[in-house]
Write a protein that holds these residues in place. Structure first.
Motif, PDB file in Angstrom:
ATOM      1  N   VAL A 197       3.179 -41.206  28.660  1.00 51.69           N
ATOM      2  CA  VAL A 197       3.261 -41.665  29.850  1.00 51.69           C
ATOM      3  C   VAL A 197       3.101 -40.888  31.069  1.00 51.69           C
ATOM      4  O   VAL A 197       2.213 -41.234  32.060  1.00 51.69           O
ATOM      5  N   ALA A 198       3.663 -39.805  30.890  1.00 48.11           N
ATOM      6  CA  ALA A 198       3.813 -38.738  31.880  1.00 48.11           C
ATOM      7  C   ALA A 198       2.538 -38.130  32.217  1.00 48.11           C
ATOM      8  O   ALA A 198       2.289 -37.668  33.194  1.00 48.11           O
ATOM      9  N   THR A 199       1.472 -38.066  31.133  1.00 48.58           N
ATOM     10  CA  THR A 199       0.296 -37.404  31.088  1.00 48.58           C
ATOM     11  C   THR A 199      -1.042 -38.537  31.292  1.00 48.58           C
ATOM     12  O   THR A 199      -2.242 -38.058  31.488  1.00 48.58           O
ATOM     13  N   ARG A 200      -0.705 -39.805  31.192  1.00 50.89           N
ATOM     14  CA  ARG A 200      -1.810 -40.833  31.408  1.00 50.89           C
ATOM     15  C   ARG A 200      -2.629 -40.539  30.215  1.00 50.89           C
ATOM     16  O   ARG A 200      -3.787 -40.406  30.227  1.00 50.89           O
ATOM     17  N   SER A 201      -2.159 -40.376  28.978  1.00 46.80           N
ATOM     18  CA  SER A 201      -2.889 -40.135  27.788  1.00 46.80           C
ATOM     19  C   SER A 201      -3.828 -41.086  27.433  1.00 46.80           C
ATOM     20  O   SER A 201      -3.723 -42.287  27.402  1.00 46.80           O
ATOM     21  N   ALA A 202      -4.827 -40.627  26.445  1.00 46.52           N
ATOM     22  CA  ALA A 202      -5.783 -41.787  25.847  1.00 46.52           C
ATOM     23  C   ALA A 202      -5.764 -41.749  24.523  1.00 46.52           C
ATOM     24  O   ALA A 202      -5.227 -40.463  23.866  1.00 46.52           O
ATOM     25  N   GLY A 203      -5.809 -42.528  23.594  1.00 43.96           N
ATOM     26  CA  GLY A 203      -5.854 -42.311  21.998  1.00 43.96           C
ATOM     27  C   GLY A 203      -7.305 -42.507  21.513  1.00 43.96           C
ATOM     28  O   GLY A 203      -8.236 -43.361  22.093  1.00 43.96           O
ATOM     29  N   HIS A 204      -7.455 -42.259  20.264  1.00 44.09           N
ATOM     30  CA  HIS A 204      -8.780 -42.773  19.481  1.00 44.09           C
ATOM     31  C   HIS A 204      -9.283 -44.019  19.556  1.00 44.09           C
ATOM     32  O   HIS A 204     -10.562 -44.345  19.664  1.00 44.09           O
ATOM     33  N   ARG A 205      -7.938 -44.964  19.611  1.00 49.17           N
ATOM     34  CA  ARG A 205      -8.414 -46.543  19.610  1.00 49.17           C
ATOM     35  C   ARG A 205      -8.497 -47.077  21.120  1.00 49.17           C
ATOM     36  O   ARG A 205      -8.844 -48.066  21.458  1.00 49.17           O
ATOM     37  N   SER A 206      -8.675 -45.943  22.098  1.00 52.01           N
ATOM     38  CA  SER A 206      -8.408 -46.695  23.453  1.00 52.01           C
ATOM     39  C   SER A 206      -9.436 -47.339  23.940  1.00 52.01           C
ATOM     40  O   SER A 206      -9.156 -48.182  24.950  1.00 52.01           O
ATOM     41  N   THR A 207     -10.687 -47.318  23.416  1.00 53.14           N
ATOM     42  CA  THR A 207     -12.111 -48.142  23.888  1.00 53.14           C
ATOM     43  C   THR A 207     -11.539 -49.605  23.642  1.00 53.14           C
ATOM     44  O   THR A 207     -11.905 -50.454  24.548  1.00 53.14           O
ATOM     45  N   GLY A 208     -10.655 -49.939  22.431  1.00 52.04           N
ATOM     46  CA  GLY A 208     -10.238 -51.405  22.331  1.00 52.04           C
ATOM     47  C   GLY A 208      -8.916 -51.606  22.797  1.00 52.04           C
ATOM     48  O   GLY A 208      -8.800 -52.679  23.421  1.00 52.04           O
ATOM     49  N   ALA A 293     -22.216 -55.225  27.256  1.00 56.60           N
ATOM     50  CA  ALA A 293     -22.410 -56.491  26.612  1.00 56.60           C
ATOM     51  C   ALA A 293     -21.433 -57.090  26.014  1.00 56.60           C
ATOM     52  O   ALA A 293     -21.344 -58.212  25.548  1.00 56.60           O
ATOM     53  N   GLY A 294     -20.174 -56.334  26.019  1.00 54.92           N
ATOM     54  CA  GLY A 294     -18.939 -57.082  25.612  1.00 54.92           C
ATOM     55  C   GLY A 294     -18.736 -57.040  24.233  1.00 54.92           C
ATOM     56  O   GLY A 294     -18.018 -57.621  23.698  1.00 54.92           O
ATOM     57  N   VAL A 295     -19.512 -56.241  23.372  1.00 57.24           N
ATOM     58  CA  VAL A 295     -19.404 -56.164  22.076  1.00 57.24           C
ATOM     59  C   VAL A 295     -18.063 -55.533  21.702  1.00 57.24           C
ATOM     60  O   VAL A 295     -17.690 -54.308  22.026  1.00 57.24           O
ATOM     61  N   PRO A 296     -17.135 -56.005  20.966  1.00 61.40           N
ATOM     62  CA  PRO A 296     -15.557 -55.509  20.683  1.00 61.40           C
ATOM     63  C   PRO A 296     -16.000 -54.294  19.751  1.00 61.40           C
ATOM     64  O   PRO A 296     -16.542 -54.232  18.538  1.00 61.40           O
ATOM     65  N   VAL A 297     -15.302 -53.305  20.336  1.00 62.96           N
ATOM     66  CA  VAL A 297     -15.225 -51.978  19.466  1.00 62.96           C
ATOM     67  C   VAL A 297     -13.941 -51.362  19.806  1.00 62.96           C
ATOM     68  O   VAL A 297     -13.712 -51.315  21.042  1.00 62.96           O
ATOM     69  N   GLU A 298     -13.281 -50.944  18.566  1.00 62.15           N
ATOM     70  CA  GLU A 298     -11.841 -50.397  18.909  1.00 62.15           C
ATOM     71  C   GLU A 298     -12.187 -48.852  19.230  1.00 62.15           C
ATOM     72  O   GLU A 298     -11.448 -48.254  19.933  1.00 62.15           O
ATOM     73  N   VAL A 299     -12.799 -48.284  18.246  1.00 57.23           N
ATOM     74  CA  VAL A 299     -13.281 -46.703  18.440  1.00 57.23           C
ATOM     75  C   VAL A 299     -14.563 -46.373  18.621  1.00 57.23           C
ATOM     76  O   VAL A 299     -15.512 -47.210  17.982  1.00 57.23           O
ATOM     77  N   TRP A 344     -13.588 -50.739  14.265  1.00 56.83           N
ATOM     78  CA  TRP A 344     -13.138 -52.134  14.405  1.00 56.83           C
ATOM     79  C   TRP A 344     -11.776 -52.761  13.848  1.00 56.83           C
ATOM     80  O   TRP A 344     -11.445 -51.954  12.921  1.00 56.83           O
ATOM     81  N   ALA A 345     -11.001 -53.506  14.381  1.00 59.88           N
ATOM     82  CA  ALA A 345      -9.906 -54.172  13.872  1.00 59.88           C
ATOM     83  C   ALA A 345      -9.455 -55.494  14.322  1.00 59.88           C
ATOM     84  O   ALA A 345      -9.862 -55.781  15.467  1.00 59.88           O
ATOM     85  N   CYS A 437     -19.660 -31.365  22.336  1.00 63.83           N
ATOM     86  CA  CYS A 437     -19.359 -32.359  23.254  1.00 63.83           C
ATOM     87  C   CYS A 437     -19.375 -33.735  22.538  1.00 63.83           C
ATOM     88  O   CYS A 437     -20.339 -33.934  21.664  1.00 63.83           O
ATOM     89  N   HIS A 438     -18.521 -34.607  22.678  1.00 59.89           N
ATOM     90  CA  HIS A 438     -18.312 -36.133  22.426  1.00 59.89           C
ATOM     91  C   HIS A 438     -17.962 -36.910  23.418  1.00 59.89           C
ATOM     92  O   HIS A 438     -17.225 -36.597  24.091  1.00 59.89           O
ATOM     93  N   LEU A 439     -18.557 -38.116  23.307  1.00 62.10           N
ATOM     94  CA  LEU A 439     -18.650 -39.192  24.429  1.00 62.10           C
ATOM     95  C   LEU A 439     -17.392 -40.229  23.591  1.00 62.10           C
ATOM     96  O   LEU A 439     -17.602 -40.525  22.560  1.00 62.10           O
ATOM     97  N   SER A 440     -16.417 -40.439  24.278  1.00 65.40           N
ATOM     98  CA  SER A 440     -15.280 -41.294  23.670  1.00 65.40           C
ATOM     99  C   SER A 440     -14.542 -42.019  24.826  1.00 65.40           C
ATOM    100  O   SER A 440     -15.058 -41.880  26.059  1.00 65.40           O
ATOM    101  N   HIS A 441     -13.559 -42.941  24.464  1.00 63.77           N
ATOM    102  CA  HIS A 441     -12.847 -43.644  25.508  1.00 63.77           C
ATOM    103  C   HIS A 441     -13.911 -44.511  26.793  1.00 63.77           C
ATOM    104  O   HIS A 441     -13.988 -44.169  27.661  1.00 63.77           O
ATOM    105  N   ALA A 442     -14.621 -45.398  26.170  1.00 66.26           N
ATOM    106  CA  ALA A 442     -15.632 -45.797  26.886  1.00 66.26           C
ATOM    107  C   ALA A 442     -14.984 -46.834  27.770  1.00 66.26           C
ATOM    108  O   ALA A 442     -14.251 -47.866  27.353  1.00 66.26           O
TER     109      ALA A 442
END
Length: 534
Positions: A197-208, A293-299, A344-345, A437-442
């Motif tokens: 919470v203190a650092t506004r973190s993101a996780g591997h599943r944060s796209t979902g 397009a709203g395609v569900p993706v969790e990671v 996906w989940a 580099c990688h793209l994530s947290h989209a």
């Protein structure tokens, strides 16, 4: 939980030795550097602590405890620990066992002018928990005993946790209720609810599932004047959203003692896939199209050609698999191949439909499905990857990361600017650099870019090398329209750049709030806000 390493990442019993193929990859591109061995713990001199008043919580002043709470996990921290060049030590480590004790410590510290550094798992890579030299005594307020689930509301799908609760403990507590949080940063095994919470973190599943910003419903913050409680509400128009001011405050406004988070049912089914794409630009476009397009993706995780290439050296392949890999990357279409991981989940049918929708997008761009093995290997090993940094330092290569985020329209510019800035610094220093580099947290409007840069170390000049690369990259990403930090926080390393993003008015507003909640300026001085703005 095992014993933590005192001078490196993670648990003492875990490691990630550099594979021979990875070593060969680095030698070919970078050459060899000067190994940076670690000084034994017993050889690091720890000065006597300065006198402190009585504090209303268990308190440690032994040299070992003070050494182990002096640094976080930034590259400067690791170099300091390995070379016994630690700039400052806390005078004590406080271990409060209740919210009341936290408030008591802050009141006593404020009255005596003692600096307080709140610490969860200590995994900050931006100097957020590093003790800095100063005239005032310093106390590290460790939340490791403030752990556990306070309660769960299965009807509303809300759960409240004490701030020191570690990632695995969160999911273990929720599982009997058929629930999960799903917040899984790479530090998941070592970091805490309060730290997230203190650092506004993101996780591997944060796209979902969203960043921690979206998962926090309510908060409790300890300040020198008492507790500030912001109750969990699904929505409100009662003035500005104050919870958002606390999320990302990095201990400058108070100490987060509890958080109520939005949880969800455990998924019926999980699945994932690795896809090989013909290039970076095509991959970025696929990611944008999936999100918009709203395609569900969790990671969602897209590695650029350099990261894809290096990643193949970290896994052991059978002779047949290695032959197939060489053949694929030898094809003209995939010579600049990029690996896309999709996860996906949900319900079995829901996951199947989402996979089919995503497949239509990546197939149209010339993607090639590699099956589930790559996805499953990444899922199994993702929390081990940070251990590699310590091994690389020991073998003579410096390695660090930086991350940002930008709108889709600016993402290519930011990517090129950061790479170009670091390459230019390397050329000026006669230094070869590998930039991955990688793209994530989209998101619908943009995504995060996470850079890893590796270079051959010059003994005694490690921080000069790192500082030049870090400054150039940060200046470049800000100039190109990226954020100074997407999920690592600001700490002390990024604090000088914050005004570039939020403006002078933003700094003034945050500083005024900090002075109101912490009139004596004892809370984490120098973090988030530049020291002179406190």
């Amino acid at each position: 939980m095992g014993e933590r390493r005192w001078n490196g990442w993670g648990f003492a019993a875990e490691s990630f030795p550099v594979p021979s193929m990875a070593r060969a990859w680095l030698v070919e591109r970078l050459g060899e550097g000067d190994p940076l061995p670690a000084v034994p713990e017993g050889e690091i001199p720890v000065p006597k602590p300065r006198p402190l008043p009585a504090l209303p919580a268990p308190t440690l002043t032994a040299p070992e405890a003070r050494l182990r709470h002096a640094c976080g996990h930034s590259l400067p921290d690791l170099v300091a620990l390995r070379t016994a060049a630690i700039a400052a030590f806390p005078d004590a480590v406080c271990l409060p066992e209740s919210t009341e004790q936290v408030v008591g410590i802050l009141k006593a510290a404020s009255a005596a002018g003692i600096a307080v550094i709140p610490r969860g798992g200590g995994t900050s890579v931006v100097g957020g928990v590093t003790v800095r030299p100063g005239a005032r005594p310093v106390v590290v307020l460790s939340l490791e005993r403030l752990r556990g689930m306070v309660g769960v509301d299965t009807t509303s799908e809300l759960a409240t946790f004490r701030a020191g609760t570690l990632g695995p403990e969160v999911e273990t507590a929720l599982a009997p209720h058929g629930l999960r949080l799903g917040h899984e940063p790479q530090s998941f095994e070592l970091s805490t609810v309060g730290g997230w919470v203190a650092t506004r973190s993101a996780g591997h599943r944060s796209t979902g599932v969203g960043k921690i910003d979206e998962l926090v419903a309510g908060l409790e913050l300890a300040t020198p004047s008492g507790l500030w409680r912001l109750p969990p509400l699904p929505g409100s128009a009662a003035g500005p959203e104050l919870r958002r001011l606390v999320i990302g405050s990095e201990g400058r406004l108070g100490v987060i003692t509890e958080a109520t988070v939005r949880v969800r049912p455990l998924p019926e089914h999980e699945d994932g896939l690795a896809v090989l794409l013909p290039g970076w630009a095509a991959g970025v476009e696929i990611c944008r199209e999936l999100l918009q397009a709203g395609v569900p993706v969790e990671v969602l995780r897209l590695s650029d050609p350099a990261e894809t290439s290096f990643g193949t050296t970290l896994v052991s392949l059978s002779p047949l698999a290695a032959q197939v890999s060489r053949a694929l990357f030898g094809l003209r279409r995939y010579r600049q191949g990029c690996l896309l991981l999709l996860g996906w989940a949900g319900g079995a049918q829901e996951v199947t439909l989402a996979q089919q929708a995503a497949a239509r997008v990546w197939r149209a761009a010339g993607g090639l499905a590699l099956g589930h093995t790559g996805w499953r290997r990444w899922r199994a090993e993702r929390f081990r990857h940070p251990y590699l940094r310590d091994e690389l330092l020991s073998e003579g290569w410096g390695v660090d990361t930086l991350e940002t985020a930008a709108p889709w329209a600016s993402l290519g510019t930011v990517y090129s600017a950061v790479r170009g800035a670091m390459i230019s610094v390397g050329e000026g220093q006669g230094l070869r650099i590998a930039i991955l580099c990688h793209l994530s947290h989209a998101y619908r409007d943009g995504a995060s870019l996470y850079f890893t840069f590796i270079w051959p170390l010059a003994r005694g000049a490690e921080l000069v090398q790192w500082g030049a690369l870090k400054r150039a990259a940060t200046e470049a990403l800000l100039e190109a329209g990226g954020t100074v930090s997407h999920h690592h926080g600001v700490g002390t390393i990024h604090a000088p750049y914050l005004e570039r993003e939020v403006g002078r008015t933003g700094i003034a507003a945050l500083s005024a709030l900090a002075r109101e909640l912490d009139p004596q300026g004892v809370l984490n001085p120098g973090v988030l806000l530049p020291a002179e703005a406190s």
